[in-house]
Design an enzyme around this catalytic site. Sequence first.
Site, PDB file in Angstrom:
ATOM      1  N   ASN A   1       0.889  -1.154   0.083  1.00 13.46           N
ATOM      2  CA  ASN A   1      -0.103   0.007   0.050  1.00 13.46           C
ATOM      3  C   ASN A   1       0.892   1.142   0.265  1.00 13.46           C
ATOM      4  O   ASN A   1       1.461   1.638   1.152  1.00 13.46           O
ATOM      5  CB  ASN A   1      -0.848   0.057   1.075  1.00 13.46           C
ATOM      6  CG  ASN A   1      -1.783   1.187   1.282  1.00 13.46           C
ATOM      7  OD1 ASN A   1      -1.932   1.968   0.446  1.00 13.46           O
ATOM      8  ND2 ASN A   1      -2.725   0.922   2.446  1.00 13.46           N
TER       9      ASN A   1
ATOM     10  N   ARG B   1      -2.083  -1.931  -3.984  1.00 12.32           N
ATOM     11  CA  ARG B   1      -3.525  -1.340  -3.541  1.00 12.32           C
ATOM     12  C   ARG B   1      -3.309  -0.160  -4.898  1.00 12.32           C
ATOM     13  O   ARG B   1      -2.205   0.549  -4.702  1.00 12.32           O
ATOM     14  CB  ARG B   1      -3.658  -0.874  -2.250  1.00 12.32           C
ATOM     15  CG  ARG B   1      -4.500   0.179  -2.188  1.00 12.32           C
ATOM     16  CD  ARG B   1      -4.675   0.876  -0.758  1.00 12.32           C
ATOM     17  NE  ARG B   1      -6.014   1.467  -0.785  1.00 12.32           N
ATOM     18  CZ  ARG B   1      -5.799   2.570  -0.051  1.00 12.32           C
ATOM     19  NH1 ARG B   1      -4.893   3.171   0.741  1.00 12.32           N
ATOM     20  NH2 ARG B   1      -7.079   3.354   0.210  1.00 12.32           N
TER      21      ARG B   1
ATOM     22  N   HIS C   1     -12.392   2.548  -0.758  1.00 11.04           N
ATOM     23  CA  HIS C   1     -12.350   1.567   0.263  1.00 11.04           C
ATOM     24  C   HIS C   1     -13.020   0.336  -0.125  1.00 11.04           C
ATOM     25  O   HIS C   1     -13.406  -0.556   0.953  1.00 11.04           O
ATOM     26  CB  HIS C   1     -13.166   2.119   1.467  1.00 11.04           C
ATOM     27  CG  HIS C   1     -12.392   3.079   2.516  1.00 11.04           C
ATOM     28  ND1 HIS C   1     -13.195   4.230   2.831  1.00 11.04           N
ATOM     29  CD2 HIS C   1     -11.341   3.570   2.727  1.00 11.04           C
ATOM     30  CE1 HIS C   1     -12.418   5.003   3.509  1.00 11.04           C
ATOM     31  NE2 HIS C   1     -11.096   4.626   3.528  1.00 11.04           N
TER      32      HIS C   1
ATOM     33  N   ILE D   1     -15.296   3.298   9.129  1.00 12.49           N
ATOM     34  CA  ILE D   1     -15.094   4.690   9.997  1.00 12.49           C
ATOM     35  C   ILE D   1     -13.503   4.525  10.372  1.00 12.49           C
ATOM     36  O   ILE D   1     -13.021   4.148  11.575  1.00 12.49           O
ATOM     37  CB  ILE D   1     -15.890   4.667  11.068  1.00 12.49           C
ATOM     38  CG1 ILE D   1     -17.293   4.270  10.648  1.00 12.49           C
ATOM     39  CG2 ILE D   1     -15.834   6.181  11.450  1.00 12.49           C
ATOM     40  CD1 ILE D   1     -18.341   4.276  11.857  1.00 12.49           C
ATOM     41  N   GLY D   2     -12.451   5.240   9.443  1.00  8.19           N
ATOM     42  CA  GLY D   2     -11.329   5.308  10.250  1.00  8.19           C
ATOM     43  C   GLY D   2     -10.999   6.728   9.778  1.00  8.19           C
ATOM     44  O   GLY D   2     -11.904   7.660  10.223  1.00  8.19           O
TER      45      GLY D   2
ATOM     46  N   GLY E   1     -10.450   8.086   7.016  1.00  7.77           N
ATOM     47  CA  GLY E   1     -11.080   8.187   5.879  1.00  7.77           C
ATOM     48  C   GLY E   1     -12.374   7.234   6.185  1.00  7.77           C
ATOM     49  O   GLY E   1     -12.423   6.543   6.864  1.00  7.77           O
TER      50      GLY E   1
ATOM     51  N   ARG F   1     -11.322  15.449   6.473  1.00  7.85           N
ATOM     52  CA  ARG F   1     -12.112  15.754   5.315  1.00  7.85           C
ATOM     53  C   ARG F   1     -13.537  16.206   5.452  1.00  7.85           C
ATOM     54  O   ARG F   1     -14.056  15.416   6.375  1.00  7.85           O
ATOM     55  CB  ARG F   1     -12.021  14.575   4.103  1.00  7.85           C
ATOM     56  CG  ARG F   1     -10.778  14.337   3.462  1.00  7.85           C
ATOM     57  CD  ARG F   1     -10.945  12.981   2.603  1.00  7.85           C
ATOM     58  NE  ARG F   1     -10.108  12.136   3.275  1.00  7.85           N
ATOM     59  CZ  ARG F   1      -9.666  10.745   2.842  1.00  7.85           C
ATOM     60  NH1 ARG F   1     -10.537  10.252   1.974  1.00  7.85           N
ATOM     61  NH2 ARG F   1      -9.118  10.024   3.577  1.00  7.85           N
TER      62      ARG F   1
ATOM     63  N   ASP G   1      -7.547  13.048  15.304  1.00  2.24           N
ATOM     64  CA  ASP G   1      -7.625  11.685  15.912  1.00  2.24           C
ATOM     65  C   ASP G   1      -8.738  11.488  16.929  1.00  2.24           C
ATOM     66  O   ASP G   1      -8.760  12.257  17.930  1.00  2.24           O
ATOM     67  CB  ASP G   1      -6.317  11.440  16.595  1.00  2.24           C
ATOM     68  CG  ASP G   1      -5.977  10.093  16.960  1.00  2.24           C
ATOM     69  OD1 ASP G   1      -6.648   9.510  17.879  1.00  2.24           O
ATOM     70  OD2 ASP G   1      -5.010   9.239  16.830  1.00  2.24           O
TER      71      ASP G   1
ATOM     72  N   GLY H   1     -10.478   1.861  12.122  1.00  5.52           N
ATOM     73  CA  GLY H   1      -9.891   2.237  13.337  1.00  5.52           C
ATOM     74  C   GLY H   1     -11.019   2.704  14.361  1.00  5.52           C
ATOM     75  O   GLY H   1     -11.218   2.260  15.519  1.00  5.52           O
TER      76      GLY H   1
ATOM     77  N   GLU I   1      -7.574  -5.445   4.777  1.00  3.04           N
ATOM     78  CA  GLU I   1      -7.449  -5.177   3.167  1.00  3.04           C
ATOM     79  C   GLU I   1      -6.389  -5.790   2.481  1.00  3.04           C
ATOM     80  O   GLU I   1      -6.279  -6.206   1.339  1.00  3.04           O
ATOM     81  CB  GLU I   1      -7.338  -3.704   2.985  1.00  3.04           C
ATOM     82  CG  GLU I   1      -8.805  -2.893   3.394  1.00  3.04           C
ATOM     83  CD  GLU I   1      -8.582  -1.248   3.596  1.00  3.04           C
ATOM     84  OE1 GLU I   1      -7.977  -1.158   4.699  1.00  3.04           O
ATOM     85  OE2 GLU I   1      -8.795  -0.565   2.683  1.00  3.04           O
TER      86      GLU I   1
HETATM   87  P1  ADP Z   1      -6.721   5.049   8.297  1.00  2.45           P
HETATM   88  O1  ADP Z   1      -7.747   5.520   7.419  1.00  2.45           O
HETATM   89  O2  ADP Z   1      -5.509   6.007   8.282  1.00  2.45           O
HETATM   90  O3  ADP Z   1      -6.318   3.513   7.907  1.00  2.45           O
HETATM   91  P2  ADP Z   1      -7.436   3.883  10.841  1.00  2.45           P
HETATM   92  O4  ADP Z   1      -8.647   2.908  10.273  1.00  2.45           O
HETATM   93  O5  ADP Z   1      -6.425   3.327  11.371  1.00  2.45           O
HETATM   94  O6  ADP Z   1      -7.426   4.991   9.709  1.00  2.45           O
HETATM   95  O7  ADP Z   1      -8.387   4.817  11.714  1.00  2.45           O
HETATM   96  C1  ADP Z   1      -7.813   5.730  12.555  1.00  2.45           C
HETATM   97  C2  ADP Z   1      -8.651   6.303  13.600  1.00  2.45           C
HETATM   98  O8  ADP Z   1      -9.219   5.271  14.341  1.00  2.45           O
HETATM   99  C3  ADP Z   1      -8.172   7.495  14.466  1.00  2.45           C
HETATM  100  O9  ADP Z   1      -9.291   8.328  14.429  1.00  2.45           O
HETATM  101  C4  ADP Z   1      -8.158   6.785  15.813  1.00  2.45           C
HETATM  102  O10 ADP Z   1      -8.135   7.897  16.744  1.00  2.45           O
HETATM  103  C5  ADP Z   1      -9.299   6.086  15.805  1.00  2.45           C
HETATM  104  N1  ADP Z   1      -9.053   4.881  17.005  1.00  2.45           N
HETATM  105  C6  ADP Z   1      -8.030   4.040  16.889  1.00  2.45           C
HETATM  106  N2  ADP Z   1      -8.242   3.518  18.029  1.00  2.45           N
HETATM  107  C7  ADP Z   1      -9.355   4.224  18.906  1.00  2.45           C
HETATM  108  C8  ADP Z   1      -9.841   3.994  20.016  1.00  2.45           C
HETATM  109  N3  ADP Z   1      -9.650   2.963  21.028  1.00  2.45           N
HETATM  110  N4  ADP Z   1     -11.061   4.510  20.350  1.00  2.45           N
HETATM  111  C9  ADP Z   1     -11.397   5.551  19.698  1.00  2.45           C
HETATM  112  N5  ADP Z   1     -10.757   5.723  18.226  1.00  2.45           N
HETATM  113  C10 ADP Z   1      -9.816   5.020  17.855  1.00  2.45           C
END
Ligand code: ADP
Length: 395
Positions: A8, A89, A178, A207-208, A210, A239, A283, A331, A383
Site C-alpha cells: 500500500n 493497492r 475503500h 470509519i477510520g 477516511g 475531510r 484523532d 480504526g 485489506e
Molecule cells: P486509516 O484510514 O488511516 O487507515 P484507521 O482505520 O487506522 O485509519 O483509523 C484511525 C482512526 O481510528 C483515528 O481517528 C483513531 O483515533 C481511531 N481510533 C483508533 N483506536 C481508537 C480507540 N480505541 N477509540 C477511538 N478511536 C480510535
Amino acid sequence: MSKTIAINAGSSSLKWQLYQMPEETVLAKGIIERIGLKDSIVTVKFADQKAEQVLDIPDHVEAVKILLEDLLKHGIIADFSEITGVGHRVVAGGEIFKDSVVITDEVLKQIEDLSSLAPLHNPANAAGIKAFKDILPEVTSVAVFDTAFHATMPEVAYRYPLPNKFYHEHKVRKYGAHGTSHFYVSREAAKLLGKPLEETKVITAHIGNGISISAIDGGQSVDTSMGFTPLAGPMMGTRSGDIDPAIIPYLIENVDELKDAADVINVLNKQSGILGIAEISSDMREVEAGVEAGDEKCTLAFNMLVNRLQKFIGQYFAVLNGADALVFTAGIGENSVKVREAVVNGLTWFGMELDPEKNVFGYSGDISTVDSRVKVLVVPTDEELVIARDVERLK
Ligand code: ADP
C-alpha cells in the site's frame, strides 16, 4: 515456498505485509514513512520482534530496495525467488478496472492516466509498482483497485444529476473507495449472520481517518458514500465530506488566503472534518478525551460525526429497503465503543439494539442483543489479505 507481498504505497509512505500463501499466514509486515524527506523511518515486525531504523530514503525505488534487503537481513526470506507475487493497492480504477488485474506496461500507463481521479494516491501507487518491477521484474504483480468493488453500483446511484455530457465526455460519476474493505467485511458479515451471501443485505461502515458507508445487497455494492473522489460522504478525520458546492466559490470570493478552487479543496481535504471542528486533533482518541474533559469543540465534533454517520446509515436502510446488519470496521468502527453506542442508540427505530456487555473495547462479532432485529457487527477489516488473495487468484 510461495510468498506474496501486499503493498500500500502512499505519497510519502509504503506499507507492506508478507504472506505465506495459500496458508494466508502473515510472516512479516512493516511501514516505511517519510519517503523523500530527511530521516525516513523503517519499521519491520516479524515473529515477536520489531526492528526500527532511521535512514534517508529519497524515493520509492530506494524504499523497495530497503524493504527487500530487510527481508533477507532478518532471515524472513532466504532468497528473493521465494517471493512469487506482489499485490498493489491502487486507489482509482475509473471505469476501466472492474476487478483486480495482472499489471502489464499498458495497465501501468492506465493507472498513471487515472491520476486526475486520485491525484494524491495514483501517482504514489504507480511509483510503488514501478519500484517492484525494477527490482523484481519476473514476479507477477497485481493491481487491486479501491473502486473495483463498487463497479456493480446501478446507474441511478453512480450518476450525478449534472448535464449528461459531463458524464459521457468527462466521466464525472461516483466511483467510491475503500472497496477491498467493504468487500471483505461484507463477506465476514454473511458468515456471522449464518446466511448465504446472496441472501444478505448489509450496511458496512468503514470509519477510520477516511470514512465511507456502503449499501451491499447480496454481496454486491449498490451504493457508497464516497463519490467522484474520496472527499464525499460523512465528515472524516480531516475531510469535510458532503457540503453545499456553492460554498466553494463563496470562500474564494470572500476569504483572502483562498485564491482558487485548489486552495479550497486543500482545506476541505486536510483542515476540515473532525480536525476543523475539534481543532486539537483529527484523532478520535484525543477528541473522545476532550469530550470527557468537557471541551465544547470536541463535543461538537463528536456529535456532528455521529449525526453524519446516522444520516448515511439511514439513507442506506432506504436504498436496501431494510437490512440484516450494520457492520462497523476500521480504526474508529472497530475500537470506539462511544461512537458505536451514540450511532446505534439513535437508530433504534430501525430495529437495532446494542448489548452493552458486548459493545466493549476488544470485542468483535455480534454486539447486538438477541432480540435485535437488525444485527450490529464489529468486523476488523483486512485489506492486505484481500490483496494477497487476489494475487493468488490471478497469478
Ligand atoms: P486509516 O484510514 O488511516 O487507515 P484507521 O482505520 O487506522 O485509519 O483509523 C484511525 C482512526 O481510528 C483515528 O481517528 C483513531 O483515533 C481511531 N481510533 C483508533 N483506536 C481508537 C480507540 N480505541 N477509540 C477511538 N478511536 C480510535
